[in-house]
Design a protein around this motif. Structure first.
Motif, PDB file in Angstrom:
ATOM      1  N   CYS A  22       0.841  -1.208   0.000  1.00 23.41           N
ATOM      2  CA  CYS A  22       0.000   0.000   0.000  1.00 23.41           C
ATOM      3  C   CYS A  22       0.881   1.265   0.000  1.00 23.41           C
ATOM      4  CB  CYS A  22      -0.914   0.001   1.219  1.00 23.41           C
ATOM      5  SG  CYS A  22      -1.964   1.470   1.239  1.00 23.41           S
ATOM      6  N   THR A  24       0.084   4.392   0.387  1.00 27.41           N
ATOM      7  CA  THR A  24      -0.371   5.573   1.139  1.00 27.41           C
ATOM      8  C   THR A  24      -0.578   5.330   2.635  1.00 27.41           C
ATOM      9  OG1 THR A  24      -2.680   5.006   0.828  1.00 27.41           O
ATOM     10  CG2 THR A  24      -1.666   6.367  -0.896  1.00 27.41           C
ATOM     11  N   TYR A  38      -8.080  -0.666   7.462  1.00 26.06           N
ATOM     12  CA  TYR A  38      -8.192   0.065   6.204  1.00 26.06           C
ATOM     13  C   TYR A  38      -8.776   1.451   6.485  1.00 26.06           C
ATOM     14  CZ  TYR A  38     -10.307   1.319   1.689  1.00 26.06           C
ATOM     15  OH  TYR A  38     -10.682   1.965   0.549  1.00 26.06           O
ATOM     16  N   CYS A  43      -7.058   6.057   0.889  1.00 21.13           N
ATOM     17  CA  CYS A  43      -6.955   5.118  -0.233  1.00 21.13           C
ATOM     18  C   CYS A  43      -7.060   5.847  -1.572  1.00 21.13           C
ATOM     19  CB  CYS A  43      -8.060   4.069  -0.103  1.00 21.13           C
ATOM     20  SG  CYS A  43      -8.051   2.864  -1.424  1.00 21.13           S
ATOM     21  N   ILE A  44      -6.073   5.573  -2.460  1.00 24.37           N
ATOM     22  CA  ILE A  44      -6.097   6.208  -3.783  1.00 24.37           C
ATOM     23  C   ILE A  44      -6.619   5.250  -4.850  1.00 24.37           C
ATOM     24  CG2 ILE A  44      -4.277   7.912  -3.330  1.00 24.37           C
ATOM     25  CD1 ILE A  44      -2.317   5.900  -4.739  1.00 24.37           C
ATOM     26  N   CYS A  46      -5.455   2.321  -5.934  1.00 28.74           N
ATOM     27  CA  CYS A  46      -4.481   1.714  -6.860  1.00 28.74           C
ATOM     28  C   CYS A  46      -4.749   0.225  -7.053  1.00 28.74           C
ATOM     29  CB  CYS A  46      -3.058   1.927  -6.353  1.00 28.74           C
ATOM     30  SG  CYS A  46      -2.693   0.999  -4.856  1.00 28.74           S
ATOM     31  N   GLY A  47      -5.425  -0.392  -6.101  1.00 22.26           N
ATOM     32  CA  GLY A  47      -5.782  -1.808  -6.232  1.00 22.26           C
ATOM     33  C   GLY A  47      -4.661  -2.778  -5.882  1.00 22.26           C
ATOM     34  N   CYS A  49      -3.332  -3.771  -3.147  1.00 20.97           N
ATOM     35  CA  CYS A  49      -3.591  -4.691  -2.037  1.00 20.97           C
ATOM     36  C   CYS A  49      -4.443  -5.883  -2.480  1.00 20.97           C
ATOM     37  CB  CYS A  49      -4.243  -3.969  -0.873  1.00 20.97           C
ATOM     38  SG  CYS A  49      -5.802  -3.178  -1.315  1.00 20.97           S
ATOM     39  N   TYR A  60     -10.207  -5.780  -3.532  1.00 20.12           N
ATOM     40  CA  TYR A  60     -10.354  -4.380  -3.889  1.00 20.12           C
ATOM     41  C   TYR A  60     -11.388  -4.287  -5.010  1.00 20.12           C
ATOM     42  CZ  TYR A  60      -9.840   0.019  -6.149  1.00 20.12           C
ATOM     43  OH  TYR A  60     -10.145   1.223  -6.700  1.00 20.12           O
TER      44      TYR A  60
HETATM   45  S1  SF4 Z   1      -6.203   0.223  -3.056  1.00 17.51           S
HETATM   46 FE1  SF4 Z   1      -5.190  -0.892  -1.388  1.00 17.51          FE
HETATM   47  S2  SF4 Z   1      -2.971  -0.621  -1.758  1.00 17.51           S
HETATM   48 FE2  SF4 Z   1      -4.041   0.932  -2.969  1.00 17.51          FE
HETATM   49  S3  SF4 Z   1      -4.115   2.747  -1.656  1.00 17.51           S
HETATM   50 FE3  SF4 Z   1      -6.036   1.643  -1.315  1.00 17.51          FE
HETATM   51  S4  SF4 Z   1      -5.621   0.329   0.447  1.00 17.51           S
HETATM   52 FE4  SF4 Z   1      -3.624   1.000  -0.328  1.00 17.51          FE
END
Ligand code: SF4
Ligand code: SF4
Length: 204
Positions: A22, A24, A38, A43-44, A46-47, A49, A60
């Motif tokens: 992750c 961020t 979580y 959370c940006i 990005c997927g 995780c 995700y």
């Molecule tokens: S999608 Fe998952 S890895 Fe990406 S920022 Fe959110 S929690 Fe972190």
């Protein structure tokens, strides 16, 4: 951007791959509650995780609808963390075939039984995420279906006593006779394929 965790099949440890990938800190370790957690606000999406857990415990999705479906599947998942431990780690004395030995004497008796025997020597320090685990039932199947598998926890200062150079160390016996050993963990790829285990055991 929901991230869902199936705690029924997750050993919920600080060694979680999700924490590493992750970018961020949205997927984080809550040290007070001792759990992976979580934070949606960080959370940006990005997927990353969602692809990092080979137990498939992290999901995700960018769709609320799909998230609801996943949550339903998690709620209805009949598995428990105890099942996972037995299947992948053999850490519970649930049957006469998969046991935890608690003394040197019991280990000796086990080795000298009239069945094929696998003893896993391990240390508490080694117990991290189940992803670093041993596919015990597969190993037993390949070695001998009637083999017993016993876990025996030792301290680092007992390595010499049990002729262990590294842990985990799986020692294989038949009717008291030592056949060979497999040392150390295996990579995730090997864990998935199991082939290297099978080849090693077949060469014993
Ligand atoms: S999608 Fe998952 S890895 Fe990406 S920022 Fe959110 S929690 Fe972190
Ligand atoms: S990597 Fe381990 S701790 Fe992380 S979600 Fe998967 S099973 Fe759980």
């Amino acid at each position: 951007m929901p991230v869902l965790i199936n705690f029924k099949i997750c050993d919920n440890c600080e060694d979680c791959n999700g924490l590493r990938v992750c970018p961020t800190g949205a997927f984080y370790w809550d040290s007070e509650k001792k759990t992976i957690a979580y934070d949606k606000s960080k959370c940006i999406g990005c997927g990353a995780c969602g692809h990092c857990c080979s137990n498939d415990a992290i999901f995700y999705t960018d769709s609320e609808e799909e998230a609801n479906e996943i949550q339903k599947e998690i709620d209805e998942d009949p598995r428990t963390i105890a099942d996972l431990f037995v299947e992948r780690y053999g850490a519970m004395p649930v049957s006469e075939q998969y046991t935890f030995e608690t003394s040197e004497e019991k280990v000796k008796n086990r080795i000298n039984s009239n069945r094929p025997v696998i003893i896993e020597f391990n240390t508490n320090e080694n117990i991290n995420c189940l992803l670093k685990s041993i596919p015990i039932t597969e190993i037993v199947k390949v070695f001998a279906k009637n083999a017993t598998y016993s876990k025996f926890m030792i301290n680092e200062n007992e390595y010499e006593k049990y002729d262990v150079s590294e842990t985990p160390c799986l020692k294989f016996y038949n009717q008291g006779k030592f056949l060979g050993e497999i040392k150390g963990y295996y990579t995730l790829e090997e864990f998935d394929q199991l082939e290297s285990f099978i080849n090693k055991i077949n060469k014993l």
